[in-house]
Design a protein around this motif. Structure first.
Motif, PDB file in Angstrom:
ATOM      1  N   GLU A   1      -5.897   1.764  -3.256  1.00  0.00           N
ATOM      2  CA  GLU A   1      -4.881   1.230  -2.332  1.00  0.00           C
ATOM      3  C   GLU A   1      -4.436   2.300  -1.329  1.00  0.00           C
ATOM      4  OE1 GLU A   1      -1.843  -1.383  -3.766  1.00  0.00           O
ATOM      5  OE2 GLU A   1      -0.592  -1.087  -1.991  1.00  0.00           O
TER       6      GLU A   1
ATOM      7  N   MET B   1       9.305  -1.470   5.978  1.00  0.00           N
ATOM      8  CA  MET B   1       8.439  -2.660   6.041  1.00  0.00           C
ATOM      9  C   MET B   1       7.902  -2.951   4.642  1.00  0.00           C
ATOM     10  SD  MET B   1       6.367  -1.599   9.528  1.00  0.00           S
ATOM     11  CE  MET B   1       5.531  -0.182   8.828  1.00  0.00           C
ATOM     12  N   ASP B   2       8.640  -3.724   3.868  1.00  0.00           N
ATOM     13  CA  ASP B   2       8.271  -3.922   2.463  1.00  0.00           C
ATOM     14  C   ASP B   2       7.920  -5.384   2.179  1.00  0.00           C
ATOM     15  OD1 ASP B   2       7.801  -3.084  -0.144  1.00  0.00           O
ATOM     16  OD2 ASP B   2       9.892  -3.369  -0.764  1.00  0.00           O
ATOM     17  N   GLY B   3       7.044  -5.573   1.218  1.00  0.00           N
ATOM     18  CA  GLY B   3       6.728  -6.930   0.748  1.00  0.00           C
ATOM     19  C   GLY B   3       5.303  -7.402   1.021  1.00  0.00           C
ATOM     20  N   ASN B   4       4.457  -6.513   1.514  1.00  0.00           N
ATOM     21  CA  ASN B   4       3.077  -6.908   1.818  1.00  0.00           C
ATOM     22  C   ASN B   4       2.332  -7.404   0.580  1.00  0.00           C
ATOM     23  OD1 ASN B   4       3.644  -5.914   4.323  1.00  0.00           O
ATOM     24  ND2 ASN B   4       2.330  -4.096   4.171  1.00  0.00           N
ATOM     25  N   GLY B   5       2.499  -6.677  -0.524  1.00  0.00           N
ATOM     26  CA  GLY B   5       1.764  -7.023  -1.739  1.00  0.00           C
ATOM     27  C   GLY B   5       2.196  -8.373  -2.287  1.00  0.00           C
ATOM     28  N   ARG B   6       3.518  -8.610  -2.296  1.00  0.00           N
ATOM     29  CA  ARG B   6       4.016  -9.892  -2.821  1.00  0.00           C
ATOM     30  C   ARG B   6       3.617 -11.049  -1.913  1.00  0.00           C
ATOM     31  NH1 ARG B   6       9.820  -7.830  -3.173  1.00  0.00           N
ATOM     32  NH2 ARG B   6       8.808  -6.074  -2.116  1.00  0.00           N
TER      33      ARG B   6
ATOM     34  N   ARG C   1      -4.034  -7.488  -2.225  1.00  0.00           N
ATOM     35  CA  ARG C   1      -2.938  -6.790  -1.548  1.00  0.00           C
ATOM     36  C   ARG C   1      -3.353  -6.336  -0.142  1.00  0.00           C
ATOM     37  NH1 ARG C   1       1.320  -4.946  -4.508  1.00  0.00           N
ATOM     38  NH2 ARG C   1       1.538  -3.138  -3.151  1.00  0.00           N
TER      39      ARG C   1
ATOM     40  N   ARG D   1       0.359   5.262  -5.901  1.00  0.00           N
ATOM     41  CA  ARG D   1      -0.389   3.994  -6.023  1.00  0.00           C
ATOM     42  C   ARG D   1      -1.839   4.272  -6.403  1.00  0.00           C
ATOM     43  NH1 ARG D   1       2.155  -0.359  -1.821  1.00  0.00           N
ATOM     44  NH2 ARG D   1       4.311   0.203  -2.255  1.00  0.00           N
TER      45      ARG D   1
ATOM     46  N   HIS E   1      -1.406  -6.072   3.616  1.00  0.00           N
ATOM     47  CA  HIS E   1      -1.268  -4.871   4.452  1.00  0.00           C
ATOM     48  C   HIS E   1      -1.846  -5.117   5.850  1.00  0.00           C
ATOM     49  CE1 HIS E   1       0.363  -2.686   1.171  1.00  0.00           C
ATOM     50  NE2 HIS E   1      -0.752  -2.593   0.475  1.00  0.00           N
TER      51      HIS E   1
ATOM     52  N   LEU F   1      -4.729   1.951   2.666  1.00  0.00           N
ATOM     53  CA  LEU F   1      -3.588   2.083   3.568  1.00  0.00           C
ATOM     54  C   LEU F   1      -3.854   3.127   4.647  1.00  0.00           C
ATOM     55  CD1 LEU F   1      -0.679   1.819   0.976  1.00  0.00           C
ATOM     56  CD2 LEU F   1      -1.031   0.292   2.937  1.00  0.00           C
TER      57      LEU F   1
ATOM     58  N   ASN G   1       4.350   6.976  -2.130  1.00  0.00           N
ATOM     59  CA  ASN G   1       3.274   5.976  -2.160  1.00  0.00           C
ATOM     60  C   ASN G   1       1.930   6.553  -2.627  1.00  0.00           C
ATOM     61  OD1 ASN G   1       4.632   4.079   0.645  1.00  0.00           O
ATOM     62  ND2 ASN G   1       4.720   3.592  -1.536  1.00  0.00           N
TER      63      ASN G   1
ATOM     64  N   ALA H   1       5.918   3.552   7.168  1.00  0.00           N
ATOM     65  CA  ALA H   1       4.589   3.003   6.891  1.00  0.00           C
ATOM     66  C   ALA H   1       4.006   3.492   5.569  1.00  0.00           C
ATOM     67  CB  ALA H   1       3.634   3.369   8.033  1.00  0.00           C
TER      68      ALA H   1
END
Ligand code: IPE
Ligand code: IPE
Ligand code: MG
Length: 246
Positions: free
Chosen positions: A74, A18-23, A32, A70, A36, A78, A67, A62
């Motif tokens: 963050e 599940m990628d791309g939340n920040g963008r 960000r 980071r 999330h 998360l 990660n 997840a």
């Protein structure tokens, strides 16, 4: 057709990076964290959609073992979001007969999160609907190394003959041994890499990469991936069905 027997069947086990939340958040001028939070809501929806689509197991990535790199705020965000989401979703997941398992190392997590994970696993352990695996502090290499260490221990103590180690013995001690290998592995967010997800299990998964950012993922995007899957010819090293005369 191309599936040999002409049967079009959907994936039994779907795994998702599940990628791309920040963008997604940045494109909207949001922090960000907003991406999330939205991503957690999408995960909720996709569990329901997958279950209705007849998927037997769903594995969601997840939080990776990388990660932790980071910024601390963050990571904290998360892990807090994860704890709150598990707590909030437990009753509905249980009512839908979902069985939950967390895969990954728990040793670095705060006590409250570990308790929430254990509570949801215990609470849903007897359910026989969708198997939902949530990969947190998970890395494919971590899992393989952990199992190698365990087998080495058994060999040293004399309970295991090293010559008896084969793929099935090795695979039986991995975190996802309770599921068949993922048939379809989806990554959202536009990158075409595994980022240390399911290195062993994805050996013959069909890989589906989409530019859709995770917070924009929805029922139709999942159905498109499943449709794409049903058109793949899975050969597993063999020749195409009907090609053996050539
Ligand atoms: C995925 O979204 C969520 C996690 C990795 C926890 P990202 O946070 O990686 O979002 P991008 O890739 O920066 O857009
Ligand atoms: C992979 O996404 C991990 C999760 C979705 C949990 P990342 O955003 O961490 O991956 P990289 O850093 O782009 O490879
Ligand atoms: Mg990312």
């Amino acid at each position: 057709m191309g599936r040999g027997d002409g049967q079009i069947s959907g994936p039994r086990h779907v795994a998702i990076i599940m990628d791309g939340n920040g963008r997604w958040a940045r494109a909207r001028g949001l922090p960000r964290a907003a991406g999330h939070r939205r991503g957690a809501r999408v995960a909720h929806e996709i569990v329901e959609v997958a279950s209705k689509a007849g998927v037997e197991a769903l594995t969601l990535y997840a939080f990776s073992s990388e990660n932790w790199r980071r910024p601390a705020h963050e990571v904290r965000l998360l892990l807090n979001l994860l704890r709150r989401t598990i707590k909030k979703e437990l009753a509905a997941l249980h009512a839908n007969n979902v069985r939950m398992d967390f895969v990954g190392s728990r040793s670095r997590f705060p006590e409250g999160l570990i308790q929430e994970m254990q509570r949801s696993e215990a609470h849903t352990a007897a359910n026989d609907g969708l198997r939902l695996n949530i990969a947190v502090d998970y890395g494919g290499r971590w899992d393989v190394v952990r199992q190698a260490r365990e087998l080495a221990r058994q060999a040293r103590s004399g309970t295991l003959d090293p010559d008896g180690i084969d793929e099935s013995v090795f695979g039986a001690g991995l975190s996802l041994a309770h599921c068949s290998a993922p048939d379809l592995l989806i990554r959202t967010g536009g990158e075409s890499r595994l980022s240390n997800f399911l290195l062993w299990e994805a050996a013959y998964s069909e890989l589906y990469f989409t530019d859709v950012l995770w917070p924009d993922f929805h029922a139709d995007t999942l159905h498109a991936a499943i449709d794409w899957f049903t058109r793949r010819e899975r050969r597993f090293g063999n020749v195409a069905a009907g090609a053996s005369h050539a």
